[in-house]
Design a protein around this motif. Structure first.
Motif, PDB file in Angstrom:
ATOM      1  N   MET A   1      -0.491   5.552  -2.803  1.00  0.00           N
ATOM      2  CA  MET A   1      -0.453   5.943  -1.340  1.00  0.00           C
ATOM      3  C   MET A   1      -1.664   6.294  -0.705  1.00  0.00           C
ATOM      4  SD  MET A   1       3.005   8.567  -1.761  1.00  0.00           S
ATOM      5  CE  MET A   1       2.977   9.000   0.051  1.00  0.00           C
ATOM      6  N   GLU A   2      -1.777   5.897   0.585  1.00  0.00           N
ATOM      7  CA  GLU A   2      -2.905   6.364   1.561  1.00  0.00           C
ATOM      8  C   GLU A   2      -3.233   7.651   1.633  1.00  0.00           C
ATOM      9  OE1 GLU A   2      -4.962   4.078   2.462  1.00  0.00           O
ATOM     10  OE2 GLU A   2      -3.826   2.484   1.647  1.00  0.00           O
ATOM     11  N   ARG A   3      -4.427   8.199   1.752  1.00  0.00           N
ATOM     12  CA  ARG A   3      -4.546   9.626   1.950  1.00  0.00           C
ATOM     13  C   ARG A   3      -3.882  10.209   3.077  1.00  0.00           C
ATOM     14  NH1 ARG A   3      -9.985  12.412   1.791  1.00  0.00           N
ATOM     15  NH2 ARG A   3      -9.569  14.152   3.431  1.00  0.00           N
ATOM     16  N   SER A   4      -3.751   9.567   4.167  1.00  0.00           N
ATOM     17  CA  SER A   4      -3.166  10.160   5.441  1.00  0.00           C
ATOM     18  C   SER A   4      -1.456  10.387   4.933  1.00  0.00           C
ATOM     19  CB  SER A   4      -3.250   9.373   6.613  1.00  0.00           C
ATOM     20  OG  SER A   4      -2.682   8.190   6.518  1.00  0.00           O
ATOM     21  N   ARG A   5      -1.032   9.593   4.401  1.00  0.00           N
ATOM     22  CA  ARG A   5       0.430   9.805   4.161  1.00  0.00           C
ATOM     23  C   ARG A   5       0.554  10.715   3.046  1.00  0.00           C
ATOM     24  NH1 ARG A   5       5.358  10.483   5.305  1.00  0.00           N
ATOM     25  NH2 ARG A   5       6.889   8.991   4.003  1.00  0.00           N
ATOM     26  N   LEU A   6      -0.080  10.970   2.103  1.00  0.00           N
ATOM     27  CA  LEU A   6      -0.216  12.103   1.016  1.00  0.00           C
ATOM     28  C   LEU A   6      -0.395  13.397   1.854  1.00  0.00           C
ATOM     29  CD1 LEU A   6      -2.278  10.366  -2.077  1.00  0.00           C
ATOM     30  CD2 LEU A   6       0.345  11.132  -2.005  1.00  0.00           C
ATOM     31  N   LEU A   7      -1.175  13.428   2.574  1.00  0.00           N
ATOM     32  CA  LEU A   7      -1.405  14.766   3.288  1.00  0.00           C
ATOM     33  C   LEU A   7      -0.352  15.105   4.003  1.00  0.00           C
ATOM     34  CD1 LEU A   7      -5.268  14.343   4.124  1.00  0.00           C
ATOM     35  CD2 LEU A   7      -4.268  15.966   2.445  1.00  0.00           C
ATOM     36  N   GLN A   8       0.195  13.910   4.721  1.00  0.00           N
ATOM     37  CA  GLN A   8       1.461  14.230   5.662  1.00  0.00           C
ATOM     38  C   GLN A   8       2.670  14.879   4.938  1.00  0.00           C
ATOM     39  OE1 GLN A   8       3.706  10.813   6.956  1.00  0.00           O
ATOM     40  NE2 GLN A   8       4.114  11.643   9.107  1.00  0.00           N
TER      41      GLN A   8
END
Length: 286
Positions: A1-8
């Protein structure tokens, strides 16, 4: 998963945990025997703070936990620690070095992934404590979580901490378990999952082989890996379910069953192979 998606996803599950905890801190957590919701929230806050300090200092904090985290209001601690954790993430790139317990991956991205997965499991704990309907687990987060628990916890962990698992692995005979999560695409967009999260291009599946040396997990999502697996002996057992249901099963966070409910997980094949996998999961995910 991309960083931004994980943080979301991390943000959403932190908020959901906070919301559910706000309805009562004294409820018992059935998936964490002996814990109340207060204990659960304090634990998550301490975990967030621990990882923030690891990134700050490049060392494991010792002693741990700090005395103030034992007496601080648990929701206040959760908020403070989440702020500290995300602040540290914001200051670092995915590939920046960070001390982790997973030797092959000493990067910040490891902790972003680990904290996103830590958070979804513990907000499920809070929902179970209050007997609430669980908020949906996004398909991409669930698939990533299955991959993490099998390849990082079970495969890596069974070799890295083999000495702690000697008795458990002693009777293993090289049995294999295929774990698979057929997807149910949205009728409006066969390429997308029903919750709107990005759907994998192929059916996610993993092959787990357990012998006295440990577990070997092969991800079968790629066509090449699937073709290679197809040439091997039929697995001794197969576990099938939706990504969210499989993630819950692997972490022993299933909902309380009812007599008229259709089991969300289908288990076929050798019961001993399933028991071996579940015993390893219990030992490595405590």
């Amino acid at each position: 998963m991309e960083r931004s998606r994980l943080l979301q996803c991390l943000a959403a599950d932190y908020m959901r945990l906070r919301e559910v905890a706000g309805t009562g801190l004294n409820a018992q957590v059935p998936s964490c025997p002996g814990w109340t919701v207060s204990d659960l929230v304090r634990h998550v806050g301490q975990v967030y703070l621990h990882k923030a300090l690891v990134m700050q200092t490049g060392a494991w904090p010792d002693p741990w936990p700090p005395k103030d985290t034992v007496t601080e209001d648990p929701i206040a601690l959760l908020d403070r620690s989440y702020g500290a954790l995300t602040h540290e993430f914001s200051r670092r790139g995915d590939t920046d070095r960070a001390l982790t317990w997973h030797d092959p991956d000493q990067t910040v991205k490891f902790w972003i992934r680990r904290m996103a997965q830590e958070s979804v499991i513990h907000r499920l704990d809070a929902e179970l404590a209050h007997d609430l309907e669980s908020a949906p687990i996004p398909v991409d987060l669930a698939v990533d979580g299955i991959d993490e628990v099998l390849r990082v916890m079970v495969d890596y962990g069974s070799h890295a901490w083999h000495e702690d698992l000697t008795d458990l692995l002693a009777t293993a005979k090289g049995r294999t378990v295929r774990v698979q999560a057929p997807l149910t695409p949205s009728p409006a967009d066969p390429a997308a999952s029903a919750d709107g999260s990005p759907a994998p291009a192929t059916t996610p599946a993993w092959l787990v082989r357990i012998d006295p040396e440990g577990a070997t997990v092969t991800a079968l999502a790629s066509p090449a890996a699937s073709a290679a697996a197809a040439t091997q002996t039929t697995p001794d057992a197969v576990v099938t379910g939706s990504p969210a249901d499989l993630l819950r099963w692997l972490w022993s966070r299933e909902s309380t069953p009812t007599t008229d409910a259709h089991p969300p997980i289908r288990v076929d094949g050798d019961e001993e192979a399933i028991n071996e996998l579940q015993a390893l999961l219990r030992a490595l995910t405590q």
